[in-house]
Design a protein around this motif. Structure first.
Motif, PDB file in Angstrom:
ATOM      1  N   ASN A 116      36.844  39.451  42.985  1.00  0.00           N
ATOM      2  CA  ASN A 116      37.528  38.548  42.070  1.00  0.00           C
ATOM      3  C   ASN A 116      38.846  39.184  41.652  1.00  0.00           C
ATOM      4  O   ASN A 116      38.929  40.407  41.511  1.00  0.00           O
ATOM      5  CB  ASN A 116      36.630  38.285  40.847  1.00  0.00           C
ATOM      6  N   HIS A 155      36.875  29.142  33.752  1.00  0.00           N
ATOM      7  CA  HIS A 155      35.690  29.303  32.894  1.00  0.00           C
ATOM      8  C   HIS A 155      35.796  28.492  31.594  1.00  0.00           C
ATOM      9  O   HIS A 155      36.876  28.356  31.021  1.00  0.00           O
ATOM     10  CB  HIS A 155      35.523  30.770  32.484  1.00  0.00           C
ATOM     11  N   THR A 178      38.163  33.874  42.953  1.00  0.00           N
ATOM     12  CA  THR A 178      37.093  34.676  43.566  1.00  0.00           C
ATOM     13  C   THR A 178      37.095  34.414  45.069  1.00  0.00           C
ATOM     14  O   THR A 178      37.237  33.282  45.517  1.00  0.00           O
ATOM     15  CB  THR A 178      35.712  34.332  42.965  1.00  0.00           C
TER      16      THR A 178
HETATM   17  O1  LIG Z   1      27.576  33.072  38.479  1.00  0.00           O
HETATM   18  C1  LIG Z   1      28.198  32.350  39.252  1.00  0.00           C
HETATM   19  O2  LIG Z   1      28.526  31.191  38.964  1.00  0.00           O
HETATM   20  C2  LIG Z   1      28.587  32.885  40.549  1.00  0.00           C
HETATM   21  O3  LIG Z   1      28.790  32.126  41.454  1.00  0.00           O
HETATM   22  C3  LIG Z   1      28.773  34.359  40.699  1.00  0.00           C
HETATM   23  C4  LIG Z   1      30.196  34.819  40.458  1.00  0.00           C
HETATM   24  C5  LIG Z   1      30.337  36.297  40.922  1.00  0.00           C
HETATM   25  O4  LIG Z   1      29.410  36.912  41.376  1.00  0.00           O
HETATM   26  O5  LIG Z   1      31.459  36.799  40.801  1.00  0.00           O
HETATM   27  C6  LIG Z   1      31.121  34.035  41.263  1.00  0.00           C
HETATM   28  C7  LIG Z   1      32.342  33.698  40.834  1.00  0.00           C
HETATM   29  C8  LIG Z   1      32.840  34.076  39.513  1.00  0.00           C
HETATM   30  O6  LIG Z   1      33.711  35.141  39.768  1.00  0.00           O
HETATM   31  C9  LIG Z   1      31.777  34.542  38.612  1.00  0.00           C
HETATM   32  C10 LIG Z   1      30.541  34.794  39.054  1.00  0.00           C
END
Ligand SMILES: O=C(O)C(=O)C[C@]1(C(=O)O)C=C[C@@H](O)C=C1
Length: 431
Positions: A184, A214, A303
Protein backbone atom coordinates in the motif's frame (compact mmCIF):
# COMPACT_ATOMS: atom_id res chain seq x y z
CA UNK A 1 -25.44 -10.14 13.87
CA UNK A 2 -27.71 -7.56 12.40
CA UNK A 3 -29.62 -9.07 9.53
CA UNK A 4 -28.38 -7.90 6.17
CA UNK A 5 -30.52 -8.22 3.15
CA UNK A 6 -28.38 -9.70 0.41
CA UNK A 7 -30.44 -8.09 -2.28
CA UNK A 8 -30.11 -4.39 -1.41
CA UNK A 9 -26.41 -4.18 -1.73
CA UNK A 10 -24.95 -6.67 -4.09
CA UNK A 11 -26.01 -5.10 -7.34
CA UNK A 12 -23.64 -2.18 -7.00
CA UNK A 13 -20.72 -4.52 -7.48
CA UNK A 14 -19.61 -6.20 -10.64
CA UNK A 15 -19.02 -9.33 -8.61
CA UNK A 16 -21.75 -11.93 -8.79
CA UNK A 17 -22.59 -14.15 -5.85
CA UNK A 18 -24.43 -17.42 -6.18
CA UNK A 19 -26.08 -16.70 -2.82
CA UNK A 20 -24.73 -15.28 0.42
CA UNK A 21 -21.07 -16.19 0.07
CA UNK A 22 -19.68 -18.47 2.69
CA UNK A 23 -16.25 -17.61 3.98
CA UNK A 24 -13.65 -20.34 3.59
CA UNK A 25 -11.58 -21.11 6.62
CA UNK A 26 -9.40 -23.92 7.83
CA UNK A 27 -12.43 -25.64 9.23
CA UNK A 28 -14.45 -25.32 6.07
CA UNK A 29 -15.79 -28.59 4.73
CA UNK A 30 -16.34 -28.37 1.05
CA UNK A 31 -20.02 -28.05 0.21
CA UNK A 32 -21.33 -31.21 -1.41
CA UNK A 33 -22.18 -29.41 -4.64
CA UNK A 34 -18.51 -28.68 -5.12
CA UNK A 35 -17.57 -32.29 -4.58
CA UNK A 36 -19.88 -33.29 -7.42
CA UNK A 37 -18.69 -30.45 -9.56
CA UNK A 38 -15.10 -31.58 -9.27
CA UNK A 39 -15.77 -35.25 -9.74
CA UNK A 40 -14.90 -34.97 -13.38
CA UNK A 41 -11.87 -32.74 -13.01
CA UNK A 42 -8.61 -34.40 -13.91
CA UNK A 43 -5.78 -33.13 -11.77
CA UNK A 44 -2.25 -33.08 -13.09
CA UNK A 45 -0.53 -36.42 -12.54
CA UNK A 46 -3.90 -38.08 -12.47
CA UNK A 47 -4.30 -36.92 -8.92
CA UNK A 48 -7.66 -36.31 -7.42
CA UNK A 49 -9.67 -37.77 -10.24
CA UNK A 50 -11.91 -39.63 -7.84
CA UNK A 51 -14.23 -38.18 -5.31
CA UNK A 52 -12.22 -39.77 -2.50
CA UNK A 53 -9.05 -38.03 -3.64
CA UNK A 54 -10.84 -34.76 -3.91
CA UNK A 55 -12.42 -35.05 -0.50
CA UNK A 56 -9.11 -35.89 1.06
CA UNK A 57 -7.58 -32.87 -0.62
CA UNK A 58 -10.34 -30.72 0.74
CA UNK A 59 -9.81 -32.18 4.18
CA UNK A 60 -6.59 -30.23 4.24
CA UNK A 61 -8.70 -27.17 4.69
CA UNK A 62 -9.91 -28.71 7.91
CA UNK A 63 -6.49 -28.97 9.37
CA UNK A 64 -4.68 -26.04 10.87
CA UNK A 65 -2.28 -24.41 8.50
CA UNK A 66 1.23 -25.30 9.44
CA UNK A 67 4.24 -23.43 8.39
CA UNK A 68 6.79 -24.81 6.05
CA UNK A 69 10.30 -24.05 5.08
CA UNK A 70 10.88 -21.18 2.78
CA UNK A 71 11.93 -22.19 -0.66
CA UNK A 72 12.99 -25.62 -1.63
CA UNK A 73 16.45 -24.98 -2.83
CA UNK A 74 14.85 -24.61 -6.23
CA UNK A 75 17.33 -23.11 -8.62
CA UNK A 76 15.08 -23.08 -11.63
CA UNK A 77 14.65 -19.66 -13.13
CA UNK A 78 11.61 -20.58 -15.15
CA UNK A 79 8.18 -20.64 -13.56
CA UNK A 80 7.69 -24.20 -12.42
CA UNK A 81 4.68 -26.27 -13.29
CA UNK A 82 2.20 -26.84 -10.53
CA UNK A 83 2.74 -30.56 -10.65
CA UNK A 84 2.39 -30.89 -6.91
CA UNK A 85 -1.18 -29.69 -7.02
CA UNK A 86 -3.56 -31.49 -4.75
CA UNK A 87 -0.77 -33.93 -3.94
CA UNK A 88 0.49 -31.74 -1.17
CA UNK A 89 -0.23 -28.43 0.40
CA UNK A 90 2.58 -26.79 2.24
CA UNK A 91 4.55 -29.93 1.73
CA UNK A 92 2.02 -32.04 3.64
CA UNK A 93 0.74 -35.05 1.77
CA UNK A 94 -2.93 -35.68 1.62
CA UNK A 95 -4.17 -38.72 3.49
CA UNK A 96 -4.32 -40.68 0.24
CA UNK A 97 -1.01 -42.02 -1.03
CA UNK A 98 -0.98 -40.29 -4.34
CA UNK A 99 2.02 -42.24 -5.58
CA UNK A 100 0.24 -45.55 -5.40
CA UNK A 101 0.93 -47.73 -8.44
CA UNK A 102 -1.93 -50.05 -9.38
CA UNK A 103 -1.10 -53.69 -8.59
CA UNK A 104 -2.53 -56.56 -10.67
CA UNK A 105 -3.74 -59.87 -9.22
CA UNK A 106 -0.26 -61.42 -9.58
CA UNK A 107 1.12 -58.62 -7.42
CA UNK A 108 2.87 -56.95 -10.35
CA UNK A 109 2.79 -53.19 -10.71
CA UNK A 110 0.70 -52.06 -13.68
CA UNK A 111 1.69 -49.14 -15.90
CA UNK A 112 -0.66 -46.22 -15.38
CA UNK A 113 -3.52 -46.24 -17.87
CA UNK A 114 -2.84 -43.81 -20.70
CA UNK A 115 -5.76 -41.50 -21.15
CA UNK A 116 -6.01 -39.65 -24.44
CA UNK A 117 -6.20 -35.87 -24.22
CA UNK A 118 -9.60 -34.44 -24.82
CA UNK A 119 -10.55 -30.94 -25.82
CA UNK A 120 -11.38 -30.13 -22.19
CA UNK A 121 -7.83 -31.00 -21.12
CA UNK A 122 -6.63 -28.27 -23.43
CA UNK A 123 -9.04 -25.58 -22.39
CA UNK A 124 -7.72 -23.06 -19.89
CA UNK A 125 -9.27 -22.29 -16.49
CA UNK A 126 -11.96 -21.75 -15.40
CA UNK A 127 -13.17 -25.31 -15.03
CA UNK A 128 -16.48 -24.27 -13.46
CA UNK A 129 -18.62 -23.17 -16.33
CA UNK A 130 -17.91 -19.71 -17.59
CA UNK A 131 -17.53 -17.91 -14.28
CA UNK A 132 -14.08 -17.43 -12.86
CA UNK A 133 -13.90 -18.16 -9.14
CA UNK A 134 -11.63 -15.74 -7.32
CA UNK A 135 -10.53 -16.22 -3.70
CA UNK A 136 -9.82 -13.18 -1.53
CA UNK A 137 -9.17 -12.59 2.14
CA UNK A 138 -11.98 -10.92 4.04
CA UNK A 139 -15.75 -10.69 3.87
CA UNK A 140 -17.93 -8.93 1.29
CA UNK A 141 -17.21 -5.20 1.33
CA UNK A 142 -13.44 -5.73 1.83
CA UNK A 143 -11.11 -3.90 -0.53
CA UNK A 144 -9.74 -7.24 -1.64
CA UNK A 145 -13.20 -8.12 -2.92
CA UNK A 146 -13.26 -4.87 -4.91
CA UNK A 147 -9.80 -5.72 -6.27
CA UNK A 148 -11.10 -9.14 -7.37
CA UNK A 149 -13.93 -7.36 -9.21
CA UNK A 150 -11.51 -4.95 -10.86
CA UNK A 151 -9.18 -7.75 -11.95
CA UNK A 152 -11.93 -10.09 -13.11
CA UNK A 153 -15.25 -8.32 -13.79
CA UNK A 154 -18.20 -10.69 -13.30
CA UNK A 155 -16.12 -13.17 -11.35
CA UNK A 156 -17.54 -15.17 -8.49
CA UNK A 157 -15.70 -13.83 -5.43
CA UNK A 158 -14.95 -16.38 -2.71
CA UNK A 159 -14.33 -14.91 0.76
CA UNK A 160 -11.57 -16.57 2.84
CA UNK A 161 -10.76 -15.90 6.46
CA UNK A 162 -6.98 -15.85 6.01
CA UNK A 163 -4.52 -15.13 3.21
CA UNK A 164 -3.22 -18.68 3.37
CA UNK A 165 -6.70 -20.10 2.83
CA UNK A 166 -6.95 -18.08 -0.41
CA UNK A 167 -3.70 -19.67 -1.60
CA UNK A 168 -5.00 -23.11 -0.69
CA UNK A 169 -8.35 -22.51 -2.37
CA UNK A 170 -6.50 -22.11 -5.68
CA UNK A 171 -4.16 -25.02 -5.06
CA UNK A 172 -7.12 -27.27 -4.32
CA UNK A 173 -9.10 -26.09 -7.34
CA UNK A 174 -11.83 -24.53 -5.21
CA UNK A 175 -10.94 -21.24 -6.87
CA UNK A 176 -9.29 -20.41 -10.19
CA UNK A 177 -7.45 -17.33 -8.95
CA UNK A 178 -6.54 -15.58 -5.71
CA UNK A 179 -6.27 -11.80 -5.45
CA UNK A 180 -4.03 -10.66 -2.61
CA UNK A 181 -2.73 -7.28 -1.43
CA UNK A 182 1.06 -6.95 -1.46
CA UNK A 183 1.68 -3.28 -0.78
CA UNK A 184 0.00 0.00 0.00
CA UNK A 185 1.25 3.47 -0.84
CA UNK A 186 0.95 4.58 2.82
CA UNK A 187 1.18 1.43 4.90
CA UNK A 188 3.92 -0.32 2.90
CA UNK A 189 4.32 -4.01 2.22
CA UNK A 190 1.96 -6.72 3.39
CA UNK A 191 4.78 -9.00 4.54
CA UNK A 192 2.61 -12.02 5.18
CA UNK A 193 1.83 -12.32 1.50
CA UNK A 194 5.49 -12.08 0.50
CA UNK A 195 6.23 -15.01 2.80
CA UNK A 196 3.28 -16.97 1.44
CA UNK A 197 4.29 -16.37 -2.18
CA UNK A 198 7.49 -18.19 -1.44
CA UNK A 199 5.92 -20.98 0.57
CA UNK A 200 3.34 -21.81 -2.08
CA UNK A 201 3.84 -22.64 -5.74
CA UNK A 202 1.29 -20.34 -7.32
CA UNK A 203 2.25 -17.95 -10.13
CA UNK A 204 1.64 -14.22 -10.31
CA UNK A 205 -0.45 -13.69 -13.45
CA UNK A 206 -1.42 -10.04 -13.04
CA UNK A 207 -1.63 -6.99 -10.82
CA UNK A 208 -4.26 -4.37 -10.02
CA UNK A 209 -3.88 -1.09 -8.23
CA UNK A 210 -6.95 -0.08 -6.30
CA UNK A 211 -7.57 3.42 -4.91
CA UNK A 212 -8.50 2.88 -1.26
CA UNK A 213 -10.99 5.33 0.20
CA UNK A 214 -11.64 4.74 3.89
CA UNK A 215 -14.70 5.76 5.91
CA UNK A 216 -15.36 5.81 9.64
CA UNK A 217 -18.45 3.68 10.22
CA UNK A 218 -20.74 3.24 13.22
CA UNK A 219 -24.26 2.10 14.02
CA UNK A 220 -27.01 4.53 13.03
CA UNK A 221 -27.47 7.23 15.67
CA UNK A 222 -23.99 6.83 17.18
CA UNK A 223 -22.00 10.08 17.43
CA UNK A 224 -18.24 10.48 17.38
CA UNK A 225 -18.25 11.55 21.05
CA UNK A 226 -19.67 8.15 22.10
CA UNK A 227 -16.77 6.23 20.61
CA UNK A 228 -14.16 4.53 22.80
CA UNK A 229 -12.71 2.19 20.18
CA UNK A 230 -11.90 2.04 16.46
CA UNK A 231 -11.36 -1.38 14.87
CA UNK A 232 -10.01 -2.33 11.46
CA UNK A 233 -7.38 -4.19 9.49
CA UNK A 234 -3.90 -3.08 10.73
CA UNK A 235 -3.11 -1.66 7.26
CA UNK A 236 -6.26 0.47 7.32
CA UNK A 237 -5.51 1.68 10.87
CA UNK A 238 -2.03 2.70 9.77
CA UNK A 239 -3.34 4.41 6.60
CA UNK A 240 -5.64 6.59 8.74
CA UNK A 241 -3.39 7.13 11.74
CA UNK A 242 -2.95 10.92 11.47
CA UNK A 243 -6.52 11.62 10.45
CA UNK A 244 -7.85 9.67 13.42
CA UNK A 245 -5.75 11.84 15.70
CA UNK A 246 -6.89 15.02 13.90
CA UNK A 247 -10.51 14.00 14.40
CA UNK A 248 -9.85 14.33 18.14
CA UNK A 249 -11.32 10.93 18.98
CA UNK A 250 -10.53 9.54 22.39
CA UNK A 251 -10.34 5.95 21.23
CA UNK A 252 -8.23 2.83 21.42
CA UNK A 253 -7.30 1.20 18.11
CA UNK A 254 -7.74 -2.51 17.66
CA UNK A 255 -6.67 -4.71 14.77
CA UNK A 256 -9.03 -7.26 13.23
CA UNK A 257 -8.73 -9.50 10.17
CA UNK A 258 -10.23 -7.19 7.57
CA UNK A 259 -11.97 -3.86 7.21
CA UNK A 260 -15.39 -5.14 6.22
CA UNK A 261 -15.16 -7.82 8.92
CA UNK A 262 -14.82 -4.97 11.43
CA UNK A 263 -18.03 -3.39 10.14
CA UNK A 264 -19.82 -6.74 10.21
CA UNK A 265 -18.65 -7.31 13.80
CA UNK A 266 -20.05 -3.97 15.00
CA UNK A 267 -23.39 -4.69 13.37
CA UNK A 268 -23.50 -8.28 14.63
CA UNK A 269 -22.80 -7.27 18.23
CA UNK A 270 -24.72 -4.00 18.24
CA UNK A 271 -21.65 -2.12 19.49
CA UNK A 272 -22.53 1.53 20.09
CA UNK A 273 -19.12 2.56 21.42
CA UNK A 274 -17.09 1.18 18.48
CA UNK A 275 -16.41 2.42 14.97
CA UNK A 276 -14.85 0.60 12.03
CA UNK A 277 -12.57 1.86 9.28
CA UNK A 278 -13.93 0.32 6.10
CA UNK A 279 -15.38 1.07 2.68
CA UNK A 280 -18.65 2.83 1.90
CA UNK A 281 -19.80 -0.48 0.43
CA UNK A 282 -19.24 -2.15 3.81
CA UNK A 283 -21.47 0.54 5.40
CA UNK A 284 -24.18 -0.32 2.93
CA UNK A 285 -23.77 -4.08 3.37
CA UNK A 286 -23.85 -4.08 7.16
CA UNK A 287 -26.29 -1.22 7.75
CA UNK A 288 -23.83 1.27 9.27
CA UNK A 289 -23.70 5.05 8.87
CA UNK A 290 -20.67 6.96 7.60
CA UNK A 291 -19.39 9.26 10.36
CA UNK A 292 -16.44 10.54 8.33
CA UNK A 293 -15.55 10.04 4.70
CA UNK A 294 -12.10 9.89 3.09
CA UNK A 295 -10.15 9.46 6.32
CA UNK A 296 -7.00 7.98 4.72
CA UNK A 297 -3.98 10.19 5.44
CA UNK A 298 -3.33 10.70 1.73
CA UNK A 299 -6.14 11.07 -0.78
CA UNK A 300 -4.16 9.16 -3.42
CA UNK A 301 -4.02 6.08 -1.20
CA UNK A 302 -3.53 3.00 -3.40
CA UNK A 303 -3.14 -0.71 -2.65
CA UNK A 304 -1.44 -3.01 -5.13
CA UNK A 305 -2.85 -6.51 -5.43
CA UNK A 306 -1.46 -9.49 -7.33
CA UNK A 307 -3.49 -12.18 -9.02
CA UNK A 308 -2.32 -15.76 -8.52
CA UNK A 309 -3.01 -18.87 -10.58
CA UNK A 310 -1.87 -22.47 -10.70
CA UNK A 311 -0.22 -21.96 -14.07
CA UNK A 312 1.92 -19.06 -15.29
CA UNK A 313 0.79 -16.97 -18.24
CA UNK A 314 2.84 -16.80 -21.40
CA UNK A 315 4.89 -13.60 -21.24
CA UNK A 316 4.58 -11.16 -24.15
CA UNK A 317 6.38 -8.10 -25.41
CA UNK A 318 3.54 -6.23 -27.09
CA UNK A 319 2.52 -4.44 -23.89
CA UNK A 320 4.24 -3.37 -20.64
CA UNK A 321 5.05 -6.35 -18.47
CA UNK A 322 6.49 -6.68 -14.99
CA UNK A 323 8.41 -9.66 -13.64
CA UNK A 324 8.68 -10.58 -9.95
CA UNK A 325 11.55 -12.68 -8.63
CA UNK A 326 12.83 -13.81 -5.26
CA UNK A 327 16.44 -14.76 -4.55
CA UNK A 328 18.95 -15.42 -1.79
CA UNK A 329 22.66 -15.99 -1.47
CA UNK A 330 24.84 -17.73 1.11
CA UNK A 331 26.81 -14.53 1.48
CA UNK A 332 23.72 -12.47 2.14
CA UNK A 333 23.68 -8.78 1.31
CA UNK A 334 27.18 -8.79 -0.17
CA UNK A 335 25.82 -9.96 -3.57
CA UNK A 336 22.98 -7.50 -3.67
CA UNK A 337 24.92 -4.88 -5.60
CA UNK A 338 25.99 -7.41 -8.25
CA UNK A 339 22.45 -8.70 -8.67
CA UNK A 340 20.98 -5.25 -9.04
CA UNK A 341 23.68 -4.23 -11.50
CA UNK A 342 22.52 -7.05 -13.82
CA UNK A 343 19.35 -5.00 -14.30
CA UNK A 344 21.00 -1.58 -14.28
CA UNK A 345 23.42 -2.50 -17.12
CA UNK A 346 20.47 -3.50 -19.27
CA UNK A 347 18.42 -0.41 -18.49
CA UNK A 348 15.76 -2.46 -16.77
CA UNK A 349 13.98 -0.41 -14.11
CA UNK A 350 13.22 -1.94 -10.76
CA UNK A 351 9.81 -1.02 -9.38
CA UNK A 352 10.06 -2.65 -5.97
CA UNK A 353 12.57 -4.30 -3.69
CA UNK A 354 11.68 -6.02 -0.45
CA UNK A 355 13.65 -8.15 1.96
CA UNK A 356 12.31 -10.74 4.36
CA UNK A 357 14.06 -12.88 6.96
CA UNK A 358 15.53 -16.08 5.55
CA UNK A 359 13.51 -18.41 7.73
CA UNK A 360 15.63 -21.49 6.92
CA UNK A 361 18.83 -19.83 7.96
CA UNK A 362 18.04 -16.54 9.72
CA UNK A 363 21.58 -15.90 11.07
CA UNK A 364 25.03 -16.33 9.52
CA UNK A 365 27.94 -16.44 11.95
CA UNK A 366 31.26 -15.02 10.79
CA UNK A 367 34.15 -15.78 13.11
CA UNK A 368 37.03 -13.42 13.46
CA UNK A 369 39.58 -14.85 15.88
CA UNK A 370 40.72 -11.39 16.96
CA UNK A 371 37.48 -9.58 17.35
CA UNK A 372 34.76 -12.17 17.99
CA UNK A 373 31.76 -13.51 16.08
CA UNK A 374 29.66 -11.32 13.83
CA UNK A 375 26.04 -12.36 13.51
CA UNK A 376 24.66 -11.35 10.12
CA UNK A 377 20.94 -11.53 9.49
CA UNK A 378 20.07 -13.47 6.34
CA UNK A 379 17.41 -12.35 3.88
CA UNK A 380 15.27 -13.38 0.96
CA UNK A 381 15.14 -10.53 -1.56
CA UNK A 382 12.06 -9.85 -3.65
CA UNK A 383 12.50 -7.70 -6.75
CA UNK A 384 9.94 -6.50 -9.30
CA UNK A 385 11.33 -5.19 -12.56
CA UNK A 386 9.80 -3.63 -15.63
CA UNK A 387 10.38 -6.20 -18.37
CA UNK A 388 8.75 -9.32 -19.69
CA UNK A 389 10.40 -12.73 -19.46
CA UNK A 390 9.90 -12.83 -23.22
CA UNK A 391 12.35 -9.92 -23.48
CA UNK A 392 15.93 -11.04 -24.16
CA UNK A 393 17.24 -8.35 -21.79
CA UNK A 394 15.30 -9.90 -18.93
CA UNK A 395 16.45 -13.42 -19.83
CA UNK A 396 20.09 -12.31 -19.90
CA UNK A 397 19.71 -10.37 -16.67
CA UNK A 398 18.28 -13.43 -14.93
CA UNK A 399 20.99 -15.70 -16.32
CA UNK A 400 23.49 -13.35 -14.70
CA UNK A 401 21.52 -13.10 -11.46
CA UNK A 402 21.52 -16.89 -11.29
CA UNK A 403 25.31 -16.88 -11.20
CA UNK A 404 25.32 -14.65 -8.13
CA UNK A 405 22.62 -16.41 -6.17
CA UNK A 406 22.10 -19.73 -4.45
CA UNK A 407 18.33 -19.58 -4.80
CA UNK A 408 16.30 -17.91 -7.52
CA UNK A 409 12.66 -18.21 -8.44
CA UNK A 410 10.52 -16.31 -10.92
CA UNK A 411 7.23 -15.62 -9.17
CA UNK A 412 5.60 -14.43 -12.38
CA UNK A 413 5.83 -12.30 -15.49
CA UNK A 414 2.58 -10.43 -16.03
CA UNK A 415 0.97 -7.35 -17.60
CA UNK A 416 1.41 -4.14 -15.63
CA UNK A 417 -1.71 -2.35 -14.42
CA UNK A 418 -1.76 0.67 -16.75
CA UNK A 419 -5.29 1.91 -15.93
CA UNK A 420 -5.44 5.71 -16.00
CA UNK A 421 -4.94 7.40 -12.67
CA UNK A 422 -8.23 7.64 -10.87
CA UNK A 423 -7.81 9.05 -7.39
CA UNK A 424 -9.74 7.66 -4.49
CA UNK A 425 -13.39 8.79 -4.61
CA UNK A 426 -13.79 12.49 -3.73
CA UNK A 427 -10.30 13.84 -3.25
CA UNK A 428 -12.02 16.40 -1.06
CA UNK A 429 -12.20 15.11 2.49
CA UNK A 430 -15.50 15.61 4.22
CA UNK A 431 -14.48 15.36 7.85
O1 LIG B 1 -9.35 -5.50 4.93
C1 LIG B 1 -9.54 -5.33 3.73
O2 LIG B 1 -10.55 -4.75 3.30
C2 LIG B 1 -8.54 -5.80 2.78
O3 LIG B 1 -8.87 -6.04 1.66
C3 LIG B 1 -7.12 -5.91 3.23
C4 LIG B 1 -6.30 -4.66 2.97
C5 LIG B 1 -4.80 -4.99 3.19
O4 LIG B 1 -4.43 -6.08 3.53
O5 LIG B 1 -4.01 -4.06 2.99
C6 LIG B 1 -6.44 -4.25 1.58
C7 LIG B 1 -6.46 -2.97 1.20
C8 LIG B 1 -6.35 -1.87 2.16
O6 LIG B 1 -5.03 -1.43 2.03
C9 LIG B 1 -6.57 -2.30 3.55
C10 LIG B 1 -6.63 -3.60 3.89
Amino acid sequence: MQAVSPSHNLYSSSIIYPSKPRRLNHLTRLPIRCVYRYDSVQFPNGVGSSRADWQSSCAILSSKVSSQDQGSGDKSILPSNSDHLAAAVNGHKTSVDLNLVPIDKNNKPQPPAQKPLTITDLSPAPMHGSQLRVAYQGVPGAYSEAAAGKAYPNCEAIPCDQFEVAFQAVELWIADRAVLPVENSLGGSIHRNYDLLLRHRLHIVGEVQLPVHHCLLALPGVRKEYLTRVISHPQALSQCEHTLTKLGLNVTREAVDDTAGAAEYIAANNLRDTAAIASARAAELYGLQILADGIQDDSSNVTRFVMLAREPIIPRTDRPFKTSIVFAHDKGTSVLFKVLSAFAFRNISLTKIESRPHRNRPIRLVDDANVGTAKHFEYMFYVDFEASMADVRAQNALAEVQEFTSFLRVLGSYPMDMTPWCPSRGDEQSL
